[in-house]
Design a protein around this motif. Structure first.
Motif, PDB file in Angstrom:
ATOM      1  N   PHE A 187      -4.988  -7.403  16.766  1.00 51.63           N
ATOM      2  CA  PHE A 187      -5.341  -8.561  15.863  1.00 51.63           C
ATOM      3  C   PHE A 187      -5.235  -8.911  14.789  1.00 51.63           C
ATOM      4  CE2 PHE A 187      -8.943  -8.117  11.903  1.00 51.63           C
ATOM      5  CZ  PHE A 187      -9.328  -8.996  13.178  1.00 51.63           C
ATOM      6  N   TYR A 188      -4.103  -7.663  13.603  1.00 53.54           N
ATOM      7  CA  TYR A 188      -4.047  -8.191  12.619  1.00 53.54           C
ATOM      8  C   TYR A 188      -2.248  -9.394  13.135  1.00 53.54           C
ATOM      9  CZ  TYR A 188      -5.272  -4.890  10.172  1.00 53.54           C
ATOM     10  OH  TYR A 188      -6.295  -3.928  10.267  1.00 53.54           O
ATOM     11  N   ILE A 189      -1.729  -8.938  13.811  1.00 45.51           N
ATOM     12  CA  ILE A 189      -1.132 -10.371  14.127  1.00 45.51           C
ATOM     13  C   ILE A 189      -1.600 -11.806  15.159  1.00 45.51           C
ATOM     14  CG2 ILE A 189       0.617 -11.219  16.369  1.00 45.51           C
ATOM     15  CD1 ILE A 189       1.994  -8.286  15.980  1.00 45.51           C
ATOM     16  N   LYS A 190      -3.118 -11.733  15.327  1.00 45.62           N
ATOM     17  CA  LYS A 190      -3.521 -13.108  16.164  1.00 45.62           C
ATOM     18  C   LYS A 190      -4.046 -13.719  14.524  1.00 45.62           C
ATOM     19  CE  LYS A 190      -4.693 -11.374  21.143  1.00 45.62           C
ATOM     20  NZ  LYS A 190      -6.015 -10.997  21.393  1.00 45.62           N
ATOM     21  N   ALA A 191      -4.436 -12.831  13.474  1.00 44.07           N
ATOM     22  CA  ALA A 191      -5.297 -13.385  12.164  1.00 44.07           C
ATOM     23  C   ALA A 191      -4.085 -13.611  11.881  1.00 44.07           C
ATOM     24  CB  ALA A 191      -5.229 -12.085  12.151  1.00 44.07           C
ATOM     25  N   GLY A 192      -2.918 -13.792  12.096  1.00 44.17           N
ATOM     26  CA  GLY A 192      -1.420 -15.025  11.374  1.00 44.17           C
ATOM     27  C   GLY A 192      -0.946 -13.682  10.480  1.00 44.17           C
ATOM     28  N   PHE A 193      -0.416 -12.315  10.409  1.00 42.47           N
ATOM     29  CA  PHE A 193       0.224 -11.927   9.872  1.00 42.47           C
ATOM     30  C   PHE A 193       1.414 -11.455  10.793  1.00 42.47           C
ATOM     31  CE2 PHE A 193      -3.576 -10.524   7.873  1.00 42.47           C
ATOM     32  CZ  PHE A 193      -3.490 -10.015   6.559  1.00 42.47           C
ATOM     33  N   ARG A 194       2.681 -10.778   9.840  1.00 38.80           N
ATOM     34  CA  ARG A 194       4.436 -10.977  10.989  1.00 38.80           C
ATOM     35  C   ARG A 194       4.142  -9.593   9.996  1.00 38.80           C
ATOM     36  NH1 ARG A 194       9.118 -11.186   9.172  1.00 38.80           N
ATOM     37  NH2 ARG A 194       8.592 -11.435   6.957  1.00 38.80           N
ATOM     38  N   PRO A 195       4.725  -8.919  11.588  1.00 38.06           N
ATOM     39  CA  PRO A 195       5.290  -7.486  11.003  1.00 38.06           C
ATOM     40  C   PRO A 195       6.586  -7.769  10.505  1.00 38.06           C
ATOM     41  CG  PRO A 195       4.350  -7.360  13.639  1.00 38.06           C
ATOM     42  CD  PRO A 195       4.671  -9.039  12.847  1.00 38.06           C
ATOM     43  N   TYR A 196       7.059  -7.108   9.610  1.00 38.22           N
ATOM     44  CA  TYR A 196       8.274  -6.828   8.968  1.00 38.22           C
ATOM     45  C   TYR A 196       8.778  -5.501   8.248  1.00 38.22           C
ATOM     46  CZ  TYR A 196       5.759  -5.793   3.907  1.00 38.22           C
ATOM     47  OH  TYR A 196       5.175  -4.983   3.599  1.00 38.22           O
ATOM     48  N   ALA A 197       8.440  -4.081   8.981  1.00 36.44           N
ATOM     49  CA  ALA A 197       8.709  -2.995   8.372  1.00 36.44           C
ATOM     50  C   ALA A 197       7.949  -2.123   9.364  1.00 36.44           C
ATOM     51  CB  ALA A 197       9.005  -2.513   6.705  1.00 36.44           C
ATOM     52  N   SER A 198       8.334  -0.821  10.102  1.00 41.12           N
ATOM     53  CA  SER A 198       7.857   0.521   9.785  1.00 41.12           C
ATOM     54  C   SER A 198       8.573   1.242   9.426  1.00 41.12           C
ATOM     55  CB  SER A 198       8.533   0.234  11.156  1.00 41.12           C
ATOM     56  OG  SER A 198       9.035   0.308  11.739  1.00 41.12           O
ATOM     57  N   ALA A 199       8.018   2.327   9.083  1.00 39.18           N
ATOM     58  CA  ALA A 199       7.851   3.423   8.913  1.00 39.18           C
ATOM     59  C   ALA A 199       7.284   5.191   9.258  1.00 39.18           C
ATOM     60  CB  ALA A 199       7.655   3.793   7.342  1.00 39.18           C
ATOM     61  N   VAL A 200       7.746   5.878   9.424  1.00 35.10           N
ATOM     62  CA  VAL A 200       6.983   7.175  10.065  1.00 35.10           C
ATOM     63  C   VAL A 200       6.590   8.285   8.244  1.00 35.10           C
ATOM     64  CG1 VAL A 200       7.031   9.647  10.787  1.00 35.10           C
ATOM     65  CG2 VAL A 200       8.474   7.627  11.488  1.00 35.10           C
ATOM     66  N   GLU A 201       5.409   8.267   8.596  1.00 39.21           N
ATOM     67  CA  GLU A 201       4.000   9.079   7.200  1.00 39.21           C
ATOM     68  C   GLU A 201       4.092  10.069   8.049  1.00 39.21           C
ATOM     69  OE1 GLU A 201       0.862   7.948   4.763  1.00 39.21           O
ATOM     70  OE2 GLU A 201       0.391   7.072   6.911  1.00 39.21           O
ATOM     71  N   ILE A 202       4.245  11.093   7.469  1.00 37.65           N
ATOM     72  CA  ILE A 202       4.319  12.318   8.231  1.00 37.65           C
ATOM     73  C   ILE A 202       3.508  12.957   6.527  1.00 37.65           C
ATOM     74  CG2 ILE A 202       4.615  15.237   7.922  1.00 37.65           C
ATOM     75  CD1 ILE A 202       7.375  13.748   9.041  1.00 37.65           C
ATOM     76  N   VAL A 203       1.866  13.851   6.675  1.00 35.07           N
ATOM     77  CA  VAL A 203       0.774  13.934   6.199  1.00 35.07           C
ATOM     78  C   VAL A 203      -0.054  15.382   6.459  1.00 35.07           C
ATOM     79  CG1 VAL A 203       0.691  11.528   4.895  1.00 35.07           C
ATOM     80  CG2 VAL A 203      -0.597  13.303   6.916  1.00 35.07           C
ATOM     81  N   ASP A 204       0.003  15.978   5.889  1.00 34.03           N
ATOM     82  CA  ASP A 204      -1.218  17.479   5.889  1.00 34.03           C
ATOM     83  C   ASP A 204      -1.946  17.076   7.120  1.00 34.03           C
ATOM     84  OD1 ASP A 204       0.491  18.864   4.629  1.00 34.03           O
ATOM     85  OD2 ASP A 204      -0.383  19.213   2.698  1.00 34.03           O
ATOM     86  N   ASP A 205      -2.961  17.399   7.792  1.00 31.21           N
ATOM     87  CA  ASP A 205      -4.149  17.565   8.706  1.00 31.21           C
ATOM     88  C   ASP A 205      -5.246  17.286   7.717  1.00 31.21           C
ATOM     89  OD1 ASP A 205      -5.825  17.061  10.305  1.00 31.21           O
ATOM     90  OD2 ASP A 205      -4.647  17.625  12.309  1.00 31.21           O
ATOM     91  N   PRO A 206      -5.970  16.357   7.230  1.00 32.58           N
ATOM     92  CA  PRO A 206      -7.280  16.620   6.805  1.00 32.58           C
ATOM     93  C   PRO A 206      -7.919  16.824   6.750  1.00 32.58           C
ATOM     94  CG  PRO A 206      -6.646  13.586   7.795  1.00 32.58           C
ATOM     95  CD  PRO A 206      -5.564  15.029   7.529  1.00 32.58           C
ATOM     96  N   ARG A 207      -8.244  17.363   8.104  1.00 33.17           N
ATOM     97  CA  ARG A 207      -9.136  18.180   9.250  1.00 33.17           C
ATOM     98  C   ARG A 207      -9.600  19.231   8.862  1.00 33.17           C
ATOM     99  NH1 ARG A 207      -7.943  14.529  14.217  1.00 33.17           N
ATOM    100  NH2 ARG A 207      -5.492  15.891  14.037  1.00 33.17           N
ATOM    101  N   LEU A 208      -8.103  20.169   8.756  1.00 31.73           N
ATOM    102  CA  LEU A 208      -7.438  21.544   8.339  1.00 31.73           C
ATOM    103  C   LEU A 208      -8.002  21.628   7.056  1.00 31.73           C
ATOM    104  CD1 LEU A 208      -3.807  21.625  10.137  1.00 31.73           C
ATOM    105  CD2 LEU A 208      -6.124  22.358  11.500  1.00 31.73           C
ATOM    106  N   ALA A 209      -8.301  21.165   6.048  1.00 35.49           N
ATOM    107  CA  ALA A 209      -8.263  21.073   4.953  1.00 35.49           C
ATOM    108  C   ALA A 209      -9.836  20.619   4.287  1.00 35.49           C
ATOM    109  CB  ALA A 209      -7.729  20.040   4.408  1.00 35.49           C
ATOM    110  N   GLY A 210     -11.346  20.506   5.544  1.00 30.28           N
ATOM    111  CA  GLY A 210     -11.971  20.260   5.284  1.00 30.28           C
ATOM    112  C   GLY A 210     -12.220  18.595   4.945  1.00 30.28           C
ATOM    113  N   VAL A 211     -11.352  17.851   4.700  1.00 27.48           N
ATOM    114  CA  VAL A 211     -11.721  16.660   4.112  1.00 27.48           C
ATOM    115  C   VAL A 211     -12.035  15.100   4.905  1.00 27.48           C
ATOM    116  CG1 VAL A 211     -10.755  14.810   3.141  1.00 27.48           C
ATOM    117  CG2 VAL A 211      -9.776  16.799   3.110  1.00 27.48           C
TER     118      VAL A 211
END
Length: 208
Positions: free
Chosen positions: A169-193
């Protein structure tokens, strides 16, 4: 048994084990440096996109949760009221609310606090509006508003926790991918968030 607190080690097959209680997603960053042609729109009857001036924190969190819980949006739920209000009430931040016949249907947040840049910090629809075509209506008007501010670039990011098809959808809207990364976080479901049942496409993995 592997120590869940042990550091991540990349093995020879390319897999990176995660400690228990963590989740990981591949984040794709996208940008545009000139206004794009608008997306073709489907029926837009009853749709409006309006700016909320100095939005109430509790109201914002409720809409944030409705739009994002299925996709593991949690960052704004962990902020203090003061931290969140400082962002939402900044003159460089615009919260644009999509309504269908007067009922909240989604929103886009434009963040221009970095000079020369506008970030689409959050983009999403409430669950019953996904696939309706309302996202095109919302995106076209939000991008037009962003480019009225004459930034150097407009950017957004998405990840593998998001709705399937968001990247396209973003690409069709005119955006161009330029970078990628891996995001690692605490699972918010385990904390009740977030609710334990949120985002079933991302499994909950915990000790014991």
């Amino acid at each position: 048994m592997t120590d869940p607190a042990a550091p991540l080690i990349l093995n020879l097959n390319g897999y990176t084990p995660l400690p228990l209680g963590k989740i990981a997603g591949i984040v794709t960053m996208l940008e545009m440096t000139a206004p794009p042609p608008p997306l073709p729109e489907r029926a837009s009857e009853g749709l409006t996109l309006e700016r909320m001036t100095a939005p109430d924190v509790a109201w914002y969190r409720a809409l944030f949760r409705r739009v994002g819980e299925d996709w593991l949006w949690f960052s704004r739920l962990r902020m203090s009221d003061a931290e969140l209000a400082a962002i939402l009430h900044s003159p460089e931040v615009e919260v644009l609310v999509l309504r269908k016949n007067g009922v909240e249907a989604g929103y886009i947040e434009l963040d221009g606090r970095v000079p020369g840049e506008i970030e689409l910090a959050f983009v999403g629809l409430v669950p019953d509006m996904v696939g309706s075509g309302a996202g095109r209506f919302m995106m076209n008007r939000a991008l037009a508003r962003a480019w009225e501010r004459q930034p150097r670039r407009v950017h957004v990011h998405t990840c593998t926790h998001d709705k399937q098809g968001a990247l396209i959808f973003y690409i069709k809207a005119g955006f161009r991918p330029y970078a990628s990364a891996v995001e690692i976080v605490d699972d918010p479901r385990l904390a009740g968030v977030l609710a334990r049942e949120a985002a079933p496409h991302v499994p909950v993995i915990e000790a014991g």
